[in-house]
Scaffold this motif. Structure first.
Motif, short mmCIF file in Angstrom:
data_model
loop_
_atom_site.label_atom_id
_atom_site.label_comp_id
_atom_site.label_asym_id
_atom_site.label_seq_id
_atom_site.Cartn_x
_atom_site.Cartn_y
_atom_site.Cartn_z
N UNK A 135 -1.23 8.71 -9.64
CA UNK A 135 -0.16 8.73 -8.65
C UNK A 135 0.71 7.49 -8.79
N UNK A 136 2.04 7.71 -8.76
CA UNK A 136 2.98 6.60 -8.94
C UNK A 136 4.02 6.54 -7.83
N UNK A 137 3.91 7.41 -6.86
CA UNK A 137 4.86 7.40 -5.76
C UNK A 137 4.25 6.71 -4.57
N UNK A 138 5.03 5.88 -3.89
CA UNK A 138 4.48 5.08 -2.81
C UNK A 138 3.93 5.93 -1.67
N UNK A 139 4.50 7.15 -1.47
CA UNK A 139 4.00 7.97 -0.37
C UNK A 139 2.61 8.52 -0.65
N UNK A 140 2.13 8.37 -1.89
CA UNK A 140 0.78 8.80 -2.25
C UNK A 140 -0.26 7.74 -1.94
N UNK A 167 -3.78 0.87 -6.39
CA UNK A 167 -2.54 0.61 -7.09
C UNK A 167 -1.87 -0.66 -6.62
N UNK A 168 -1.05 -1.20 -7.52
CA UNK A 168 -0.15 -2.31 -7.19
C UNK A 168 1.29 -1.80 -7.23
N UNK A 202 -4.99 4.85 -3.26
CA UNK A 202 -4.33 6.11 -3.62
C UNK A 202 -4.98 7.29 -2.91
N UNK A 203 -4.14 8.23 -2.46
CA UNK A 203 -4.64 9.48 -1.89
C UNK A 203 -4.50 10.64 -2.87
N UNK A 204 -3.95 10.35 -4.05
CA UNK A 204 -3.63 11.41 -5.00
C UNK A 204 -4.11 11.09 -6.42
N UNK A 205 -5.15 10.29 -6.51
CA UNK A 205 -5.71 9.99 -7.82
C UNK A 205 -5.08 8.80 -8.49
N UNK A 206 -5.64 8.39 -9.62
CA UNK A 206 -5.20 7.18 -10.30
C UNK A 206 -3.84 7.35 -10.95
N UNK A 217 13.99 -0.44 -3.65
CA UNK A 217 12.87 0.35 -3.18
C UNK A 217 11.56 -0.17 -3.77
N UNK A 218 10.48 0.13 -3.06
CA UNK A 218 9.16 -0.24 -3.56
C UNK A 218 8.87 0.58 -4.82
N UNK A 219 8.38 -0.09 -5.87
CA UNK A 219 8.15 0.61 -7.13
C UNK A 219 6.73 0.39 -7.64
#
Length: 122
Positions: A103-108, A33-34, A97-101, A42-44
């Protein structure tokens, strides 16, 4: 473990284009992800791509302007940015990504690169 290095940022006028690159070393079969972070914000999420390149997701504010792609032979993910606006000014980061493509949250995401600055002048 994977190390990511972003490049391609710079100063561009509104309406211009840039292509960012994210070069990976180590194990590279990740969905990627970018993200971006503007001063004081915040990072988005910006865009994500599956490890095969077949699936992509975009933030609404970049749809139709940005394109994410990857070349697994070169271990590199790209972000083509067209029709840039001053509000696109930010540091752009890539990560795995740790939660698949989808995922849109930075913690993922993890294995963040150092970022590359994009500045769009009016």
């Amino acid at each position: 473990q994977v190390r990511l290095v972003e490049s391609g940022g710079g100063l561009v006028q509104a309406g211009g284009s840039l292509r960012l690159s994210c070069a990976a070393s180590g194990r590279t079969f990740y969905d990627m992800g970018w993200f971006r972070q503007a001063p004081g914000k915040e990072r988005e999420f910006v865009a994500a791509i599956s490890w095969s390149g077949e699936t992509t997701h975009y933030a609404d504010f970049v749809k139709g302007r940005f394109t994410i792609s990857r070349d697994n032979a070169k271990n590199t993910v790209y972000l083509q940015m067209n029709s840039l606006k001053p509000e696109d000014t930010a540091v752009y980061y890539c990560a795995t990504s740790t939660a698949g493509v989808a995922a849109k949250l930075s913690w993922s995401y993890r294995n963040w690169g150092q970022g590359t600055q994009v500045t769009v002048s009016a």
